[in-house]
Design a protein around this motif. Structure first.
Motif, mmCIF file in Angstrom:
data_model
loop_
_atom_site.group_PDB
_atom_site.id
_atom_site.type_symbol
_atom_site.label_atom_id
_atom_site.label_comp_id
_atom_site.label_asym_id
_atom_site.label_seq_id
_atom_site.Cartn_x
_atom_site.Cartn_y
_atom_site.Cartn_z
ATOM 1 N N ALA A 120 6.724 -14.420 1.716
ATOM 2 C CA ALA A 120 6.531 -13.561 0.523
ATOM 3 C C ALA A 120 5.419 -14.221 -0.357
ATOM 4 O O ALA A 120 5.401 -15.336 -0.524
ATOM 5 C CB ALA A 120 7.858 -13.113 -0.274
ATOM 6 N N ASN A 122 4.252 -14.187 -4.206
ATOM 7 C CA ASN A 122 4.404 -13.761 -5.570
ATOM 8 C C ASN A 122 3.581 -13.565 -6.383
ATOM 9 O O ASN A 122 3.596 -13.306 -7.653
ATOM 10 C CB ASN A 122 5.657 -14.892 -5.881
ATOM 11 N N HIS A 155 -3.414 4.781 -0.127
ATOM 12 C CA HIS A 155 -2.634 3.306 -0.779
ATOM 13 C C HIS A 155 -3.644 2.930 -1.932
ATOM 14 O O HIS A 155 -4.832 3.410 -1.746
ATOM 15 C CB HIS A 155 -2.503 2.457 0.176
ATOM 16 N N PRO A 185 2.841 -4.704 -8.687
ATOM 17 C CA PRO A 185 3.458 -3.659 -8.050
ATOM 18 C C PRO A 185 4.726 -3.187 -8.400
ATOM 19 O O PRO A 185 5.616 -3.887 -8.848
ATOM 20 C CB PRO A 185 3.616 -4.323 -6.495
ATOM 21 N N GLY A 187 6.501 -0.996 -6.444
ATOM 22 C CA GLY A 187 7.278 -0.786 -5.141
ATOM 23 C C GLY A 187 6.971 -1.558 -4.002
ATOM 24 O O GLY A 187 6.362 -2.852 -4.271
ATOM 25 N N SER A 188 7.240 -1.518 -2.840
ATOM 26 C CA SER A 188 6.859 -2.407 -1.803
ATOM 27 C C SER A 188 5.448 -2.387 -1.451
ATOM 28 O O SER A 188 4.873 -1.314 -1.601
ATOM 29 C CB SER A 188 7.968 -2.032 -0.607
ATOM 30 N N PHE A 189 5.098 -3.417 -0.700
ATOM 31 C CA PHE A 189 3.765 -3.649 -0.301
ATOM 32 C C PHE A 189 3.442 -4.227 0.880
ATOM 33 O O PHE A 189 4.636 -5.172 1.365
ATOM 34 C CB PHE A 189 2.909 -4.281 -1.372
ATOM 35 N N GLU A 190 2.472 -4.190 1.552
ATOM 36 C CA GLU A 190 2.240 -4.603 3.156
ATOM 37 C C GLU A 190 0.821 -5.380 3.051
ATOM 38 O O GLU A 190 -0.002 -4.999 1.973
ATOM 39 C CB GLU A 190 2.472 -3.706 3.950
ATOM 40 N N TYR A 208 -3.420 -6.862 -0.058
ATOM 41 C CA TYR A 208 -2.340 -5.935 0.142
ATOM 42 C C TYR A 208 -2.667 -4.545 -0.020
ATOM 43 O O TYR A 208 -3.680 -4.194 -0.776
ATOM 44 C CB TYR A 208 -1.084 -6.757 -0.532
ATOM 45 N N THR A 210 -0.312 -0.583 -1.191
ATOM 46 C CA THR A 210 0.955 -0.088 -1.477
ATOM 47 C C THR A 210 0.672 1.525 -1.733
ATOM 48 O O THR A 210 -0.402 1.843 -2.180
ATOM 49 C CB THR A 210 1.709 -0.804 -2.722
#
Length: 248
Positions: A120, A122, A155, A185, A187-190, A208, A210
């Motif tokens: 992860a 941060n 995104h 963010p 929400g989740s991200f990739e 990244y 999202t």
């Protein structure tokens, strides 16, 4: 160390990847070996070795370069390379399998698995733009790409490298001044698939995306700015990007 697109070794690797795309592996490996020979620090050696490794046809040579890549990646000690360890250990394990050393293969598969859940990022995170925004505002997807305005992006993109966000601001459409906002963010991200693995191993640019909004929580004004010549080079490169190349 932070990823720097103007680094000479990074440039050589980009040139090598361009020749890979043209199906000219001999020229590509020449440039990757040049990058290796001109590397002066652990990150540069890791990056160059990664590309040299994937052009080895002999399993023993591939294993040697894969382990060299791992050796220097371990020395870097940065989030810029942390995500690559599972794939590095898996590549090494596969080499040992091909060589019939199943014990070493098992050990490296286990090392790859040990990194699960430890990757992860941060932050802090940044978004570069020319829009005049305020703390508390939300950045959302659904706008045209900076590269092909007719492509509506699904995104919103951001990075953990302030200089990368600064470059994005310089390349952004519009007449406003370059702004780099600190974002959070919601929400989740990739990983951004337009950069990660497609160009560089894992995510050294810490880029990244999202589909959830990004909330602005601050702004920075100090980052390394590109020269006008460098910005034009980036604009020329982006002008040659095809719509089909954008992973949306």
């Amino acid at each position: 160390m932070d990823f720097n697109p103007n680094n000479n070794v990074v440039k050589l690797c980009l040139q090598g990847m361009a020749f890979e795309g043209k199906n000219e592996p001999e020229e590509a490996i020449r440039l990757f070996l040049q990058a290796w020979n001109e590397s002066t620090n652990d990150f540069e050696k890791y990056l160059a070795a990664y590309y040299v490794a994937r052009h080895q046809k002999n399993v023993s040579d591939k294993l040697q370069w894969a382990e060299t890549t791992l050796q220097f990646a371990l020395k870097v000690n940065s989030l810029a390379v942390n995500g690559v360890f599972p794939s590095l250990y898996i590549n090494i394990a596969k080499c040992y399998e091909d060589l019939g050393d199943l014990a070493s293969a098992k050990k490296n598969y286990e090392l790859a698995a040990s990194f699960k859940g430890k990757l992860a990022d941060n932050g802090p995170f940044y978004h570069g733009t020319r829009a005049d925004l305020q703390v508390g505002d939300l950045l959302t997807a659904g706008f045209g790409s900076n590269y092909h305005h007719e492509v509506i992006m699904n995104h919103i993109y951001f990075t953990a490298l302030v200089n990368g966000a600064g470059l994005a601001a310089a390349l952004a459409k519009g007449d406003g001044r370059e702004r780099v906002y600190i974002v959070e963010p919601t929400g989740s991200f990739e990983n951004d698939p337009n950069v990660t693995d497609k160009k560089f191993p894992e995510n050294p640019t810490r880029s990244y995306r999202t589909d959830a909004p990004l909330q602005i929580i601050g702004e920075v004004t100090d980052w390394v700015r590109q020269t006008p010549e460098q910005i034009q080079q980036w604009r020329d490169k982006l002008a040659n990007t095809k719509k089909a190349d954008i992973i949306n």
